[in-house]
Design a protein around this motif. Sequence first.
Motif, PDB file in Angstrom:
ATOM      1  N   GLU A 121      10.403 -12.171 -15.052  1.00 23.72           N
ATOM      2  CA  GLU A 121      11.281 -11.267 -14.300  1.00 23.72           C
ATOM      3  C   GLU A 121      12.755 -11.630 -14.490  1.00 23.72           C
ATOM      4  O   GLU A 121      13.616 -10.758 -14.488  1.00 23.72           O
ATOM      5  CB  GLU A 121      10.902 -11.288 -12.818  1.00 23.72           C
ATOM      6  N   GLU A 122      13.012 -12.919 -14.672  1.00 26.84           N
ATOM      7  CA  GLU A 122      14.390 -13.331 -14.940  1.00 26.84           C
ATOM      8  C   GLU A 122      14.868 -12.709 -16.250  1.00 26.84           C
ATOM      9  O   GLU A 122      16.022 -12.274 -16.378  1.00 26.84           O
ATOM     10  CB  GLU A 122      14.461 -14.863 -15.020  1.00 26.84           C
ATOM     11  N   GLN A 124      13.492  -9.938 -17.670  1.00 29.47           N
ATOM     12  CA  GLN A 124      13.494  -8.478 -17.536  1.00 29.47           C
ATOM     13  C   GLN A 124      14.724  -7.965 -16.800  1.00 29.47           C
ATOM     14  O   GLN A 124      15.313  -6.945 -17.173  1.00 29.47           O
ATOM     15  CB  GLN A 124      12.232  -8.018 -16.798  1.00 29.47           C
ATOM     16  N   PHE A 125      15.113  -8.698 -15.746  1.00 32.06           N
ATOM     17  CA  PHE A 125      16.216  -8.218 -14.903  1.00 32.06           C
ATOM     18  C   PHE A 125      17.532  -8.970 -15.170  1.00 32.06           C
ATOM     19  O   PHE A 125      18.449  -8.942 -14.354  1.00 32.06           O
ATOM     20  CB  PHE A 125      15.826  -8.336 -13.432  1.00 32.06           C
ATOM     21  N   LYS A 126      17.571  -9.658 -16.303  1.00 33.05           N
ATOM     22  CA  LYS A 126      18.806 -10.316 -16.765  1.00 33.05           C
ATOM     23  C   LYS A 126      19.389 -11.272 -15.724  1.00 33.05           C
ATOM     24  O   LYS A 126      20.601 -11.363 -15.544  1.00 33.05           O
ATOM     25  CB  LYS A 126      19.866  -9.262 -17.130  1.00 33.05           C
ATOM     26  N   GLU A 128      19.467 -11.107 -12.588  1.00 34.78           N
ATOM     27  CA  GLU A 128      19.919 -10.508 -11.329  1.00 34.78           C
ATOM     28  C   GLU A 128      18.795 -10.416 -10.301  1.00 34.78           C
ATOM     29  O   GLU A 128      19.054 -10.266  -9.111  1.00 34.78           O
ATOM     30  CB  GLU A 128      20.479  -9.109 -11.600  1.00 34.78           C
ATOM     31  N   GLY A 129      17.555 -10.477 -10.776  1.00 35.33           N
ATOM     32  CA  GLY A 129      16.425 -10.391  -9.861  1.00 35.33           C
ATOM     33  C   GLY A 129      16.027  -8.956  -9.576  1.00 35.33           C
ATOM     34  O   GLY A 129      16.806  -8.019  -9.762  1.00 35.33           O
ATOM     35  N   ARG A 130      14.809  -8.809  -9.110  1.00 31.29           N
ATOM     36  CA  ARG A 130      14.286  -7.480  -8.764  1.00 31.29           C
ATOM     37  C   ARG A 130      15.020  -6.935  -7.539  1.00 31.29           C
ATOM     38  O   ARG A 130      15.243  -7.648  -6.563  1.00 31.29           O
ATOM     39  CB  ARG A 130      12.784  -7.612  -8.473  1.00 31.29           C
ATOM     40  N   LYS A 131      15.407  -5.662  -7.593  1.00 28.03           N
ATOM     41  CA  LYS A 131      16.174  -5.069  -6.501  1.00 28.03           C
ATOM     42  C   LYS A 131      15.330  -4.867  -5.241  1.00 28.03           C
ATOM     43  O   LYS A 131      15.786  -5.104  -4.127  1.00 28.03           O
ATOM     44  CB  LYS A 131      16.754  -3.710  -6.952  1.00 28.03           C
ATOM     45  N   ASN A 139      11.059 -12.043  -2.254  1.00 23.58           N
ATOM     46  CA  ASN A 139      11.369 -11.870  -3.667  1.00 23.58           C
ATOM     47  C   ASN A 139      10.449 -12.775  -4.498  1.00 23.58           C
ATOM     48  O   ASN A 139       9.704 -13.597  -3.954  1.00 23.58           O
ATOM     49  CB  ASN A 139      12.849 -12.171  -3.953  1.00 23.58           C
ATOM     50  N   THR A 140      10.506 -12.648  -5.803  1.00 25.41           N
ATOM     51  CA  THR A 140       9.571 -13.365  -6.681  1.00 25.41           C
ATOM     52  C   THR A 140       9.723 -14.876  -6.561  1.00 25.41           C
ATOM     53  O   THR A 140       8.737 -15.620  -6.613  1.00 25.41           O
ATOM     54  CB  THR A 140       9.784 -12.927  -8.142  1.00 25.41           C
TER      55      THR A 140
END
Length: 210
Positions: A121-122, A124-126, A128-131, A139-140
Amino acid sequence: MEGGTVVMSAVRKSSMVTGSGRKIKDNAADWHNLMKRWDKLNDEGFDVATNIVNLRRSQSDHLLLENSSSSSSSSSAQQVGGVSELEDECFKLQEVINKMVAVVTKMEHLMKLQQGIEDLEEFQFKGEGRKAPLFHTWNTKQFGAVSRVLFDSFSEELKLKQTILQELAHTSSSDLCMVYLSSWLHQPFIPTHTRLTLEALLLETGHRPL
């Protein structure tokens, strides 16, 4: 009926989870099953450890009787039989410990799986983390933190169990034997907080209805 509706709602909601959420939900179920397995092994181990302590006491009583009276062939035979029985019980306790090692190894695997989800996820979301949260509020990274807390608790408790195995059959002090038994039963490295952490994980992932 109202309680049943809540449960069905939670099940219906969780059944739609996919991707990272599905993996995390499956991991939570695995944590629950592994902790149940551990508790069963802990009960089995306590029964065996109690047998070891009782056999050690019996051996000590026989030695006292021999020292206070002339030795006989019957007392020697009893002592040999007691040693053999003690060895059998120690072997049983070793088997329980081996199964506990397997449980903790699987817990470590779950922790590493969760770390892999975090890393993915780090990426995938560059960073910034999952919104939006995957389930309710966590959160993850919170799932990863919980996995580390659970693994650390059980791995430390395993080390204690291994120490008790090494010392129990060779301890002559009755008081120290009771300390070992109490430590095995009450599991100081798995406090109530650890079990509440699991319950929080099950609630967050929908395995428990809110």
